[in-house]
Design an enzyme around this catalytic site. Sequence first.
Site, mmCIF file in Angstrom:
data_model
loop_
_atom_site.group_PDB
_atom_site.id
_atom_site.type_symbol
_atom_site.label_atom_id
_atom_site.label_comp_id
_atom_site.label_asym_id
_atom_site.label_seq_id
_atom_site.Cartn_x
_atom_site.Cartn_y
_atom_site.Cartn_z
ATOM 1 N N VAL A 73 19.387 -6.285 -7.697
ATOM 2 C CA VAL A 73 19.360 -7.263 -8.128
ATOM 3 C C VAL A 73 18.436 -8.154 -9.714
ATOM 4 O O VAL A 73 18.078 -9.579 -9.637
ATOM 5 C CB VAL A 73 17.956 -8.067 -6.766
ATOM 6 C CG1 VAL A 73 18.443 -7.665 -5.541
ATOM 7 C CG2 VAL A 73 16.898 -6.740 -7.462
ATOM 8 N N TYR A 165 2.870 -5.348 -10.842
ATOM 9 C CA TYR A 165 3.043 -5.550 -9.636
ATOM 10 C C TYR A 165 2.425 -6.584 -8.979
ATOM 11 O O TYR A 165 2.766 -7.421 -8.058
ATOM 12 C CB TYR A 165 3.026 -4.502 -8.789
ATOM 13 C CG TYR A 165 3.476 -4.661 -7.403
ATOM 14 C CD1 TYR A 165 4.539 -3.714 -7.013
ATOM 15 C CD2 TYR A 165 2.460 -4.552 -6.794
ATOM 16 C CE1 TYR A 165 4.807 -3.936 -6.105
ATOM 17 C CE2 TYR A 165 2.739 -4.759 -4.699
ATOM 18 C CZ TYR A 165 4.341 -4.418 -5.083
ATOM 19 O OH TYR A 165 4.607 -4.669 -3.331
ATOM 20 N N LYS A 169 3.797 -10.446 -7.713
ATOM 21 C CA LYS A 169 4.010 -10.906 -6.177
ATOM 22 C C LYS A 169 2.974 -12.463 -6.137
ATOM 23 O O LYS A 169 3.543 -12.820 -5.861
ATOM 24 C CB LYS A 169 3.814 -9.951 -5.640
ATOM 25 C CG LYS A 169 3.945 -8.436 -5.524
ATOM 26 C CD LYS A 169 5.227 -8.151 -4.860
ATOM 27 C CE LYS A 169 6.362 -7.357 -4.732
ATOM 28 N NZ LYS A 169 7.649 -7.342 -3.627
HETATM 29 P P1 NAI Z 1 11.682 0.939 -0.216
HETATM 30 O O1 NAI Z 1 11.638 2.181 -1.497
HETATM 31 O O2 NAI Z 1 11.545 2.238 1.626
HETATM 32 O O3 NAI Z 1 12.403 -0.134 -0.507
HETATM 33 C C1 NAI Z 1 12.893 -0.690 -2.107
HETATM 34 C C2 NAI Z 1 14.333 -0.980 -1.810
HETATM 35 O O4 NAI Z 1 14.732 -1.735 -2.494
HETATM 36 C C3 NAI Z 1 15.040 1.016 -1.737
HETATM 37 O O5 NAI Z 1 16.468 0.935 -0.861
HETATM 38 C C4 NAI Z 1 15.784 0.151 -3.619
HETATM 39 O O6 NAI Z 1 17.197 1.097 -3.438
HETATM 40 C C5 NAI Z 1 15.554 -1.199 -3.735
HETATM 41 N N1 NAI Z 1 15.745 -1.379 -5.082
HETATM 42 C C6 NAI Z 1 14.639 -1.276 -5.979
HETATM 43 N N2 NAI Z 1 15.543 -1.612 -7.264
HETATM 44 C C7 NAI Z 1 16.213 -1.844 -6.707
HETATM 45 C C8 NAI Z 1 17.570 -2.983 -7.608
HETATM 46 N N3 NAI Z 1 16.961 -3.258 -8.968
HETATM 47 N N4 NAI Z 1 18.503 -3.640 -7.403
HETATM 48 C C9 NAI Z 1 18.548 -3.158 -5.651
HETATM 49 N N5 NAI Z 1 18.224 -3.050 -5.138
HETATM 50 C C10 NAI Z 1 16.305 -1.903 -5.816
HETATM 51 O O7 NAI Z 1 10.540 0.499 -0.186
HETATM 52 P P2 NAI Z 1 10.208 -1.018 0.608
HETATM 53 O O8 NAI Z 1 7.885 -0.898 1.046
HETATM 54 O O9 NAI Z 1 10.453 -1.339 1.791
HETATM 55 O O10 NAI Z 1 9.544 -2.516 -0.055
HETATM 56 C C11 NAI Z 1 10.050 -3.676 0.157
HETATM 57 C C12 NAI Z 1 9.582 -4.832 -0.140
HETATM 58 O O11 NAI Z 1 7.919 -4.462 0.179
HETATM 59 C C13 NAI Z 1 9.609 -4.452 -2.275
HETATM 60 O O12 NAI Z 1 9.551 -6.056 -2.479
HETATM 61 C C14 NAI Z 1 7.805 -4.396 -2.000
HETATM 62 O O13 NAI Z 1 6.805 -4.803 -3.145
HETATM 63 C C15 NAI Z 1 7.107 -4.527 -1.106
HETATM 64 N N6 NAI Z 1 6.209 -4.594 -0.221
HETATM 65 C C16 NAI Z 1 6.012 -2.870 0.195
HETATM 66 C C17 NAI Z 1 4.285 -3.140 0.646
HETATM 67 C C18 NAI Z 1 4.457 -1.072 1.334
HETATM 68 O O14 NAI Z 1 3.325 -0.884 1.197
HETATM 69 N N7 NAI Z 1 5.717 -0.321 1.135
HETATM 70 C C19 NAI Z 1 3.272 -3.782 0.750
HETATM 71 C C20 NAI Z 1 3.623 -4.400 -0.350
HETATM 72 C C21 NAI Z 1 4.979 -5.191 -0.506
#
Ligand code: NAI
Length: 289
Positions: A73, A165, A169
Site C-alpha cells: 500500500v 506512529y 495516525k
Molecule cells: P495486523 O498485523 O493483524 O494486520 C496488519 C496487516 O497489514 C497485515 O496483514 C500486514 O501484512 C498488512 N500490511 C502491513 N504493511 C503493509 C503494506 N505495506 N502493504 C500491504 N499490507 C500491509 O494488525 P491490526 O492490528 O489488524 O492492524 C490493522 C490496522 O489497525 C493498522 O492500521 C493499525 O495501525 C491499526 N490499529 C491497531 C490497533 C491494535 O491495537 N491492534 C490499535 C489501533 C490501530
Amino acid sequence: MRAPGLVSAMADRLSGRVAIITGGASGIGAATVRRFVDEGASVLVADLDEDKADALMADIGLPDRVGYLRTDVSKEGDVAAMVSEAVDRFGRLDVLFNNAGFGGALGPVADTSVDDYDLTFDVLLKSVFLGVKYAAPILMGQQSGSIINTASVAGLRSGYAPHLYSVAKAAVIAMTKTFSLELADAQVRCNAICPGFIATPLAFGRPDATEEQIDKMRKRGDGGQPLGRVGEPVDIANMAVFLASDESIWITGQEIAVDGGFSVGPPWAQWAEPFRTHRPIRHHRPPDR
Ligand code: NAI
C-alpha cells in the site's frame, strides 16, 4: 471478560456492494473481510502477506466473492492496480477500507533514522492518500461510496504509541476530515475509526504472533480497559460494516473511537476510595445574609 459473539441482527446490510480491504489478511482487516462477506459484499483483499491471505480465502471458501491481490500500500503502482483489479473483477467499487498498517519506527527521536521515518509515513499515511487518490474518481463518478480509514486512539492523544506512529495516525484523522469536505458534494463519505487496544499480531509487536501469545496479551490488558476487556478485531469490523452501510449515510469527516472507553480516561475504579465511598459534602459556601 470476552467479546460477545458476532452481531448480525440485520443480515445483508452490504448486499451487492464491492469493497477493497487493505491489510485484509490479518487481525482487524481479516475480521472485516469476514463481516463484509457475511453482510453480502464482495471483497478484494489487498495485503503483502500472501500466506495469511491464502489461508483466509481457503477458510471463507467463496472464490467468486473474495479475491486477493498482493499489494504494497505504500507503492503508487500497487495501489492503482488494486483499485483497477477490484473494478475489473467485480464490476464496481463502493467501499475502500484503508486499514493496512504496522508499528513503524520505535525508540527515542534521536535514534530514529530518516529511512525509518520515511517508511513509517509511507505505510501509515501515504497509503491512505494513494487509496483515496485512485478510488475517489470512481466513487465520485457514481455519486456514492464510503471510504474508511483506520487511525488509532494514538492519533487522538500523545503517549499511547511510539512517536511516529502517533503522528501518522493523527495525520490520518486530519486527512480523513479534509478529504471528506472535497468528496461530500459527490455523496462520497470519508470517516476514520480509532481503535483502542485490539488483540492482533500488531498489538503484540510481531506479525507471526501465535494465538497463545495473543491470548496472554489479552489477559494482561483486560484490567486497563473501562469496559473490562481488550478489543477483538470484530469490534472494529462491526464499526466498519456500519460505516460502509447506508445506516451511516449522514456521517462524514468523523473520527470514531472504538476502544472500550480507553480514550475517555482511566477506569473509574483506579481512582480508589475517595471517588467510590459516599461522604457528606464539606462545602464552603458563605452563610446566607
Ligand atoms: P495486523 O498485523 O493483524 O494486520 C496488519 C496487516 O497489514 C497485515 O496483514 C500486514 O501484512 C498488512 N500490511 C502491513 N504493511 C503493509 C503494506 N505495506 N502493504 C500491504 N499490507 C500491509 O494488525 P491490526 O492490528 O489488524 O492492524 C490493522 C490496522 O489497525 C493498522 O492500521 C493499525 O495501525 C491499526 N490499529 C491497531 C490497533 C491494535 O491495537 N491492534 C490499535 C489501533 C490501530
